[in-house]
Design an enzyme around this catalytic site. Structure first.
Site, PDB file in Angstrom:
ATOM      1  N   SER A   1      -0.122   0.007  -2.855  1.00 52.77           N
ATOM      2  CA  SER A   1      -0.480   0.574  -3.979  1.00 52.77           C
ATOM      3  C   SER A   1       0.071   2.030  -3.967  1.00 52.77           C
ATOM      4  CB  SER A   1      -2.047   0.653  -3.965  1.00 52.77           C
ATOM      5  OG  SER A   1      -2.434   1.316  -2.813  1.00 52.77           O
TER       6      SER A   1
ATOM      7  N   GLY B   1      -0.190  -3.646   1.184  1.00 58.02           N
ATOM      8  CA  GLY B   1      -0.309  -2.095   1.199  1.00 58.02           C
ATOM      9  C   GLY B   1       0.609  -1.459   0.167  1.00 58.02           C
TER      10      GLY B   1
ATOM     11  N   ALA C   1      -1.552  -0.014  18.273  1.00 56.84           N
ATOM     12  CA  ALA C   1      -1.438  -1.155  17.361  1.00 56.84           C
ATOM     13  C   ALA C   1      -0.135  -1.638  16.865  1.00 56.84           C
ATOM     14  CB  ALA C   1      -2.369  -0.726  16.171  1.00 56.84           C
TER      15      ALA C   1
ATOM     16  N   TYR D   1      -3.187   4.243  17.456  1.00 64.31           N
ATOM     17  CA  TYR D   1      -2.293   3.742  16.167  1.00 64.31           C
ATOM     18  C   TYR D   1      -0.675   3.401  16.767  1.00 64.31           C
ATOM     19  CZ  TYR D   1       0.961   4.211  12.368  1.00 64.31           C
ATOM     20  OH  TYR D   1       2.165   3.847  11.142  1.00 64.31           O
TER      21      TYR D   1
END
Length: 243
Positions: free
Chosen positions: A16, A14, A155, A152
């Site tokens: 970028s 992740g 998770a 979220y």
């Protein structure tokens, strides 16, 4: 600048945008050879060129992409010293009763299943070499409750628990595992999550990507016999009341 990670090989997912960029940049500055992954190829390549990292376009939710990434690193380096599972996303910020099945599946895959895939592969390498550090980037939503953030948060709570189990399993092999639990950050996550009240002033007082990057470097450069199993990072500008 002291190259505290000179000779080390790191992988950041992740990377970028947001925290991923700051983490990768800090690791490069500390002397590590850094590989970065993300789904957005052009942005990832631009980041790689800017900070001196090696970009590999990959989707953490796809196990075949993980296999390709690890094969490239193994061929080039024959080791991995640091894995930072940073890839994640909030999905649609809706109350649980209003969620859609496909979005729930995407959020779990991106924030939890993808990190499990990475931990599995990194743990096998690090166990064999009897060294390494795995850092899973969690969220304050894993330990606090706000309306709309349930999927979220679930998770990320699963990621926290995975990290605890992995810590127990890897400790006998000299491998350190850490859950880093940040809250408000100056990243694009706030736009994606439609946090309209997140002003420029608040952003300037929130966690900056390079700041979390420097903390990752600190965790990775602890004496080899020390570990921080969990580290919670909050900006003072954010008021959090216990649920």
């Amino acid at each position: 600048m002291e190259l505290r990670l000179n000779g080390k090989v790191a992988l950041v997912t992740g990377a970028s945008t947001g925290y991923g960029v700051g983490i990768a940049e800090a690791l490069v500055r500390a002397g590590a050879k850094v590989y970065i992954t993300a789904r957005s190829g052009e942005k990832l390549k631009a980041v790689g060129a800017q900070i001196g990292a090696v970009p590999i376009v990959a989707d953490v939710t796809k196990k075949e992409d993980w296999d390709r990434v690890f094969a490239q690193i193994k061929d080039a380096e024959n080791r991995l010293d640091i894995l930072v599972n940073n890839a994640g996303g909030g999905g649609e910020i809706l109350e649980i009763a209003d969620q859609r099945d496909e979005i729930v599946e995407e959020v779990i895959a991106l924030n939890l299943t993808g990190a499990i895939f990475g931990c599995m592969r990194a743990a096998a390498i690090m166990r064999a070499q009897s060294s390494g550090t795995i850092i899973n980037i969690s969220s304050i939503c894993s330990v606090q409750a706000w309306g709309g953030w349930g999927v979220y948060g679930a998770a990320k709570a699963g990621l926290d628990q995975l990290t605890k189990h992995l810590y127990v399993e890897m400790r006998p092999f000299g491998v350190r595992v850490t859950s880093l639990v940040p809250s408000w950050g100056a990243t694009d996550f706030n736009t994606a999550a439609k946090l309209d009240a997140f002003s420029e002033d608040i952003a300037s007082k929130s966690i900056q990507p390079i700041e979390i990057g420097n903390i990752v470097v600190d965790v990775c450069t602890l004496p080899a016999h020390l570990v921080i199993p969990e580290l919670r990072l909050l900006p003072l500008v954010q008021e959090i009341q216990a649920y």
